[in-house]
Design an enzyme around this catalytic site. Structure first.
Site: not given
Length: 123
Positions: A68, A73, A88
Site C-alpha cells: 500500500s 505532508h 496489508c
C-alpha cells in the site's frame, strides 16, 4: 501481525501527527527516511515521489508500496507533519514509526490505529 491488531483484517492503517517536529522543509532526505520506514515494517518499496512547495513551505510525498503506502505532508510553520501508513499482508506498520521519529524528532505525537477490510458480520 503483532501488536494491537488481533482480529483478521486486510490492512492496518496508522494515522500519525508529529508536533514540534524538525526537518519539515527539504524533501530530499525524507525520501530515504520513507524507504527505511517501509523496510522496517517489512514492506516492499515500489517508488517514492516527493514534491517541494518551495520557499521553505514544506513538502508532500508518498512511498508507494507493494503492500500500500506511506504518505506525508508537512507544515513547517506549525512544526507539524501528518503521516499516513497503510499496509496489508504480514507487514507491521507500527515498525515504521522508529525511523520516522528518529528523523523528524517530534516533541509530541498522536497516533490513531485502524483495521481496514474487516468483513461484515454475517447474520
Amino acid at each position: 501481525m503483532n501488536g494491537p491488531f488481533t482480529a483478521p483484517a486486510l490492512g492496518h492503517h496508522i494515522l500519525v501527527d508529529f508536533w514540534g517536529a524538525d526537518h519539515l522543509h527539504d524533501p530530499r532526505p525524507a525520501a530515504d527516511v520513507l524507504r527505511r520506514a517501509a523496510q522496517s515494517a517489512g514492506a516492499t518499496v515500489l517508488e517514492v515521489n516527493l514534491h517541494d512547495f518551495g520557499d521553505r513551505a514544506g513538502f508532500t510525498g508518498v512511498a508507494l508500496l507493494a503492500e500500500s503506502h506511506i504518505s506525508i505532508h508537512t507544515w513547517p510553520e506549525h512544526g507539524y507533519a501528518a503521516i499516513d501508513i497503510f499496509m496489508c499482508g504480514d507487514c507491521d506498520p507500527l515498525l515504521s514509526l522508529a525511523p520516522l521519529r528518529a528523523y523528524f524528532q517530534p516533541e509530541s505525537e498522536q497516533i490513531k490505529q485502524l483495521k481496514r477490510g474487516l468483513a461484515p458480520a454475517v447474520t
